[in-house]
Design an enzyme around this catalytic site. Sequence first.
Site, PDB file in Angstrom:
ATOM      1  N   LEU A  79       0.837  -1.202   0.000  1.00  0.00           N
ATOM      2  CA  LEU A  79       0.000   0.000   0.000  1.00  0.00           C
ATOM      3  C   LEU A  79       0.868   1.247   0.000  1.00  0.00           C
ATOM      4  O   LEU A  79       2.046   1.193   0.356  1.00  0.00           O
ATOM      5  CB  LEU A  79      -0.904  -0.043   1.231  1.00  0.00           C
ATOM      6  CG  LEU A  79      -1.864  -1.243   1.214  1.00  0.00           C
ATOM      7  CD1 LEU A  79      -2.297  -1.624   2.616  1.00  0.00           C
ATOM      8  CD2 LEU A  79      -3.063  -0.935   0.325  1.00  0.00           C
ATOM      9  N   PRO A  80       0.277   2.415  -0.366  1.00  0.00           N
ATOM     10  CA  PRO A  80       1.112   3.614  -0.537  1.00  0.00           C
ATOM     11  C   PRO A  80       1.862   4.051   0.723  1.00  0.00           C
ATOM     12  O   PRO A  80       3.071   4.268   0.663  1.00  0.00           O
ATOM     13  CB  PRO A  80       0.106   4.684  -0.983  1.00  0.00           C
ATOM     14  CG  PRO A  80      -1.032   3.933  -1.587  1.00  0.00           C
ATOM     15  CD  PRO A  80      -1.112   2.637  -0.830  1.00  0.00           C
ATOM     16  N   THR A 110       6.315   0.746   2.159  1.00  0.00           N
ATOM     17  CA  THR A 110       7.326   1.501   2.906  1.00  0.00           C
ATOM     18  C   THR A 110       6.583   2.418   3.869  1.00  0.00           C
ATOM     19  O   THR A 110       5.906   3.355   3.435  1.00  0.00           O
ATOM     20  CB  THR A 110       8.199   2.349   1.956  1.00  0.00           C
ATOM     21  OG1 THR A 110       8.717   1.495   0.940  1.00  0.00           O
ATOM     22  CG2 THR A 110       9.348   2.993   2.721  1.00  0.00           C
ATOM     23  N   LYS A 185      15.098   0.125   4.580  1.00  0.00           N
ATOM     24  CA  LYS A 185      14.459   0.676   3.373  1.00  0.00           C
ATOM     25  C   LYS A 185      14.526   2.203   3.340  1.00  0.00           C
ATOM     26  O   LYS A 185      14.842   2.798   2.307  1.00  0.00           O
ATOM     27  CB  LYS A 185      12.998   0.200   3.332  1.00  0.00           C
ATOM     28  CG  LYS A 185      12.151   0.813   2.262  1.00  0.00           C
ATOM     29  CD  LYS A 185      12.595   0.426   0.872  1.00  0.00           C
ATOM     30  CE  LYS A 185      11.810   1.198  -0.179  1.00  0.00           C
ATOM     31  NZ  LYS A 185      12.346   0.992  -1.517  1.00  0.00           N
ATOM     32  N   LYS A 260       7.285  11.034   0.612  1.00  0.00           N
ATOM     33  CA  LYS A 260       6.831  10.330   1.828  1.00  0.00           C
ATOM     34  C   LYS A 260       8.006   9.599   2.491  1.00  0.00           C
ATOM     35  O   LYS A 260       8.235   9.705   3.692  1.00  0.00           O
ATOM     36  CB  LYS A 260       5.719   9.350   1.417  1.00  0.00           C
ATOM     37  CG  LYS A 260       5.169   8.473   2.492  1.00  0.00           C
ATOM     38  CD  LYS A 260       5.574   7.013   2.415  1.00  0.00           C
ATOM     39  CE  LYS A 260       5.503   6.319   1.098  1.00  0.00           C
ATOM     40  NZ  LYS A 260       5.883   4.922   1.085  1.00  0.00           N
TER      41      LYS A 260
HETATM   42  P1  NAD Z   1       0.622   2.550  -5.988  1.00  0.00           P
HETATM   43  O1  NAD Z   1       0.007   3.816  -5.503  1.00  0.00           O
HETATM   44  O2  NAD Z   1       0.881   2.352  -7.439  1.00  0.00           O
HETATM   45  O3  NAD Z   1      -0.269   1.299  -5.489  1.00  0.00           O
HETATM   46  C1  NAD Z   1      -0.914   1.248  -4.263  1.00  0.00           C
HETATM   47  C2  NAD Z   1      -2.207   0.475  -4.436  1.00  0.00           C
HETATM   48  O4  NAD Z   1      -2.854   0.420  -3.155  1.00  0.00           O
HETATM   49  C3  NAD Z   1      -3.191   1.153  -5.395  1.00  0.00           C
HETATM   50  O5  NAD Z   1      -3.655   0.219  -6.358  1.00  0.00           O
HETATM   51  C4  NAD Z   1      -4.323   1.606  -4.497  1.00  0.00           C
HETATM   52  O6  NAD Z   1      -5.598   1.596  -5.117  1.00  0.00           O
HETATM   53  C5  NAD Z   1      -4.234   0.602  -3.368  1.00  0.00           C
HETATM   54  N1  NAD Z   1      -4.864   1.061  -2.149  1.00  0.00           N
HETATM   55  C6  NAD Z   1      -4.758   2.279  -1.562  1.00  0.00           C
HETATM   56  N2  NAD Z   1      -5.503   2.308  -0.427  1.00  0.00           N
HETATM   57  C7  NAD Z   1      -6.059   1.081  -0.318  1.00  0.00           C
HETATM   58  C8  NAD Z   1      -6.930   0.493   0.642  1.00  0.00           C
HETATM   59  N3  NAD Z   1      -7.377   1.186   1.705  1.00  0.00           N
HETATM   60  N4  NAD Z   1      -7.301  -0.788   0.452  1.00  0.00           N
HETATM   61  C9  NAD Z   1      -6.863  -1.485  -0.625  1.00  0.00           C
HETATM   62  N5  NAD Z   1      -6.062  -0.985  -1.571  1.00  0.00           N
HETATM   63  C10 NAD Z   1      -5.663   0.297  -1.404  1.00  0.00           C
HETATM   64  O7  NAD Z   1       1.965   2.391  -5.143  1.00  0.00           O
HETATM   65  P2  NAD Z   1       3.246   1.505  -5.542  1.00  0.00           P
HETATM   66  O8  NAD Z   1       4.118   2.292  -6.420  1.00  0.00           O
HETATM   67  O9  NAD Z   1       2.786   0.150  -5.943  1.00  0.00           O
HETATM   68  O10 NAD Z   1       3.961   1.436  -4.104  1.00  0.00           O
HETATM   69  C11 NAD Z   1       3.454   0.654  -3.035  1.00  0.00           C
HETATM   70  C12 NAD Z   1       4.431   0.717  -1.876  1.00  0.00           C
HETATM   71  O11 NAD Z   1       5.698   0.209  -2.297  1.00  0.00           O
HETATM   72  C13 NAD Z   1       4.698   2.144  -1.347  1.00  0.00           C
HETATM   73  O12 NAD Z   1       4.822   2.116   0.043  1.00  0.00           O
HETATM   74  C14 NAD Z   1       5.989   2.523  -2.020  1.00  0.00           C
HETATM   75  O13 NAD Z   1       6.701   3.483  -1.251  1.00  0.00           O
HETATM   76  C15 NAD Z   1       6.694   1.173  -2.086  1.00  0.00           C
HETATM   77  N6  NAD Z   1       7.659   1.031  -3.179  1.00  0.00           N
HETATM   78  C16 NAD Z   1       7.360   1.444  -4.442  1.00  0.00           C
HETATM   79  C17 NAD Z   1       8.305   1.285  -5.467  1.00  0.00           C
HETATM   80  C18 NAD Z   1       8.021   1.735  -6.882  1.00  0.00           C
HETATM   81  O14 NAD Z   1       8.978   1.771  -7.689  1.00  0.00           O
HETATM   82  N7  NAD Z   1       6.782   2.072  -7.231  1.00  0.00           N
HETATM   83  C19 NAD Z   1       9.537   0.679  -5.192  1.00  0.00           C
HETATM   84  C20 NAD Z   1       9.802   0.232  -3.909  1.00  0.00           C
HETATM   85  C21 NAD Z   1       8.846   0.410  -2.904  1.00  0.00           C
END
Ligand code: NAD
Length: 319
Positions: A79-80, A110, A185, A260
């Site tokens: 999740l975000p 994260t 992380k 964040k």
């Molecule tokens: P994203 O925003 O693309 O995906 C998050 C998903 O969570 C979305 O599909 C959203 O609809 C869903 N969501 C939000 N609230 C929700 C809820 N209450 N119930 C169910 N689903 C819900 O984010 P991301 O890029 O996939 O990143 C996710 C996590 O991974 C973050 O913490 C980010 O910091 C970490 N991260 C991301 C990357 C990257 O390159 N994108 C790399 C490493 C770590």
Amino acid sequence: MIDGETSQVRQLLGKNRVGFIGLGNMGSHMAQNLIKNGHSLVVYDIYPEAVAPLEAAGALAARSPADVADNADRIITMLPSSPHVHQVFNADNGIFKTVRNGTILIDSSTIDPALTKDLSRIAEKKGAVFVDAPVSGGVTGARDQTLTFMVGCEESSFAKVKSLLEHMGKNIVHCGPTGMGEAAKICNNMLMAIGMIGVSEAMNLGLRLGLDPKVLAGIINTSSGRCWSSEIYNPVPGIKEGTPSCTNYQGGFASSLMAKDLGLAQSAATATMSPTPLGSLAHQIYRLMMSNGMGNKDFSSVYQFLQDGQVQGEKSPAK
Ligand code: NAD
């Protein structure tokens, strides 16, 4: 309850079923890789559009996080940020409402290590195990099953989650007790932000001096300036195929998520009295980008920000 399943069938299927909540840029690929590796999945996301491709690949769609917890014995959350994770676990229809004794909860988001520790304490009271397992490697790592997992939990729990994580990543590292995965992380991401800003500054300067961007990138990547942001994820369009810079910074790792993570690093630095002057400046730069409407763009768009000072297509008047 998931449509069309008797509780007996659920019991039978739920035994080895993996729950997955949060099917965004990262989670969608990770969940698909679990399916490719033979796991039965039950998935949930607030956006039905995110669920549809997983359903098409054979996953069951749950109605809420509680529904996932009722149907899986291992649950991954992606999740975000901290408030989203807090809600998915603690809300009335959250995971903790129905979590079973012995369920392993793996959070790969994260988030604040303090929340990780709180969730771990609640999980323990419910007979479940909470593991923090944030990742590095970006969307390409998620797609190619090459992620690095930074895992915080007891040694005995690590042994239980390692093989599952290997179906989504390549390097599965036990960093210590609960919260240490998140600690690793946020240190990594602070450095990654500083590195990305540094590469963007150097590339922008080189271009303004008249260098061909490919020549400069080639020099940097065979010289002492080389780093992940210059080699694998170069922020200048046209240098490295398949990176967000080649698609106007769409997808990838949103600048708002980087802001964040830098905020988490700054809180941790304050709590431990650690001097992080470059981390602090990087945090301010990413917050400025958000104020300039760039929050949804990949974090490598800091190059564009330095180049133009604003969003693509709204170039400043000729100097
Ligand atoms: P994203 O925003 O693309 O995906 C998050 C998903 O969570 C979305 O599909 C959203 O609809 C869903 N969501 C939000 N609230 C929700 C809820 N209450 N119930 C169910 N689903 C819900 O984010 P991301 O890029 O996939 O990143 C996710 C996590 O991974 C973050 O913490 C980010 O910091 C970490 N991260 C991301 C990357 C990257 O390159 N994108 C790399 C490493 C770590």
